[in-house]
Design a protein around this motif. Structure first.
Motif, PDB file in Angstrom:
ATOM      1  N   HIS A   1      -1.516   7.648   3.366  1.00 31.26           N
ATOM      2  CA  HIS A   1      -2.729   7.340   2.595  1.00 31.26           C
ATOM      3  C   HIS A   1      -3.369   6.111   3.225  1.00 31.26           C
ATOM      4  CE1 HIS A   1       0.342   4.770   0.821  1.00 31.26           C
ATOM      5  NE2 HIS A   1      -0.571   4.079   0.158  1.00 31.26           N
TER       6      HIS A   1
ATOM      7  N   ASP B   1      -2.014  -1.623   3.359  1.00 30.25           N
ATOM      8  CA  ASP B   1      -0.644  -1.834   3.870  1.00 30.25           C
ATOM      9  C   ASP B   1      -0.081  -0.599   4.570  1.00 30.25           C
ATOM     10  OD1 ASP B   1      -0.644  -0.858   1.132  1.00 30.25           O
ATOM     11  OD2 ASP B   1       1.533  -1.121   1.124  1.00 30.25           O
ATOM     12  N   HIS B   2      -0.913   0.446   4.712  1.00 34.62           N
ATOM     13  CA  HIS B   2      -0.492   1.634   5.470  1.00 34.62           C
ATOM     14  C   HIS B   2      -1.432   1.941   6.640  1.00 34.62           C
ATOM     15  CE1 HIS B   2       2.596   2.923   2.506  1.00 34.62           C
ATOM     16  NE2 HIS B   2       1.905   2.027   1.808  1.00 34.62           N
TER      17      HIS B   2
ATOM     18  N   ASP C   1       4.068   6.351  -0.270  1.00 32.65           N
ATOM     19  CA  ASP C   1       4.026   5.780  -1.617  1.00 32.65           C
ATOM     20  C   ASP C   1       3.798   6.900  -2.617  1.00 32.65           C
ATOM     21  OD1 ASP C   1       4.218   3.311  -0.436  1.00 32.65           O
ATOM     22  OD2 ASP C   1       2.211   2.618  -1.016  1.00 32.65           O
TER      23      ASP C   1
ATOM     24  N   HIS D   1       9.566  -0.189   2.575  1.00 30.49           N
ATOM     25  CA  HIS D   1       8.481  -0.659   1.706  1.00 30.49           C
ATOM     26  C   HIS D   1       9.053  -1.612   0.665  1.00 30.49           C
ATOM     27  CE1 HIS D   1       4.735  -0.664  -0.607  1.00 30.49           C
ATOM     28  NE2 HIS D   1       4.180   0.105   0.292  1.00 30.49           N
TER      29      HIS D   1
HETATM   30 ZN   LIG Z   1       2.077   0.818   0.178  1.00 30.85          ZN
END
Ligand SMILES: [Zn+2]
Length: 308
Positions: free
Chosen positions: A92, A96-97, A214, A272
């Protein structure tokens, strides 16, 4: 050889051995391995790069999954080259990705890549861009933030190095997405609040590695996707007992354990890791063990997990 010379030789060999990050660069030199480029979440205080993984096979970095902040530096430290990648997969587009994607693409410009670079990720909605929108928002010729690199994005052209972004039409059951040589990739839609999100299954060299991305763990899709995986990399973003928005976005350890157990995965890696889960490893592990009997490891940046 006299003893002085042989001592000197031993000293020289030792200095060679310690002058390189040997463990990192050796990841996946033989067979298949997953390497964690970023084991953290969005918080910089966790002192970890954000979410990103490599799948190695016989010394080649074949697949990159996500590119969170800090992962471009870790990518360089791993010894990988952008020209080795068969495909980039996004779970996604939270920062942070995806925050270091542009840095990786810019670096690739200095390499001698001579084939297209397929990029797969979720469709968009009112809240988030699709994968094709995300790439063109960055590199599109007219309005891209980094339009000075738009020559690296020319959809449809196959001749040489161009990014080729695709939106995956995901469903609650796994779908095949990409195939090349001994590599096959499939995805399933997962629930991550209002954000379109995917989990990924990478089959390569007869081994199976599954990335949860996530998700709050709702539904049976991730269990189907992870079935009998050699390695299941799950996101340990919240501790047991959490409620509200955090629980709506992420799966607590008991849910990770249930999915790993139901899917009969052979090995579980927790990544994560965030400030709210760091330091709670014992509690996390004991919750997971109630439902999953296999080995569990907590990931750190640049950790390499060979798949035997
Ligand atoms: Zn994340």
């Amino acid at each position: 050889m006299n003893s002085t010379r042989s001592l000197a030789l031993v000293g020289f060999l030792l200095s060679c051995a310690f002058s390189f990050p040997a463990a990192a660069q050796a990841c996946g030199s033989q067979g298949v391995a997953a390497q964690v480029l970023g084991s953290g979440g969005p918080e910089l205080q966790d002192k970890r790069a954000s979410s990103s993984y490599l799948v190695w096979e016989n010394g080649q970095a074949r697949v990159l999954i996500d590119a969170g902040g800090g992962s471009a530096l870790r990518f360089g430290e791993s010894g990988a080259q952008m020209s080795q990648l068969d495909v980039i997969l996004f779970t996604h587009f939270h920062v942070d990705h995806s925050g270091d994607f542009s840095a990786l693409i810019k670096s690739s410009w200095f390499e001698d890549r001579k084939r297209p670079l397929p990029i797969y990720g979720p469709e968009g909605n009112d809240f988030m861009p699709s994968t094709t929108e995300f790439v063109s928002d960055l590199f599109g010729e007219k309005h891209g933030a980094y339009r000075y690199l738009s020559e690296l994005l020319a959809p449809g052209e196959e001749a040489s190095y161009k990014m080729q972004p695709h939106n995956v039409v995901a469903t609650p059951a796994p779908v095949a997405v990409f195939r090349g040589g001994d590599l096959a990739v499939s995805a399933v839609r997962v629930v991550h609040g209002a954000v379109p999100a995917l989990a990924w299954r990478v089959e390569i060299g007869g081994k199976v590695i599954v990335f949860s991305g996530d998700t709050n763990g709702e539904g049976q899709g991730l269990v189907q996707l992870a079935r009998n995986a050699d390695l299941f990399i799950a996101h340990n973003a919240v501790p047991e007992g959490v409620t509200g928005i955090e629980r709506r976005l992420h799966m607590p350890p008991s849910v990770i354990g249930q999915i790993a157990g139901d899917a009969h995965v052979k090995s579980l890696i927790l990544s994560h890791r965030m400030l709210r889960t760091l330091g709670k490893e014992d509690q996390t592990e004991s919750e997971i063990k109630k439902q999953y009997p296999g080995p569990i490891k907590f990931a750190n940046d640049l950790d390499c997990f060979p798949v035997k």
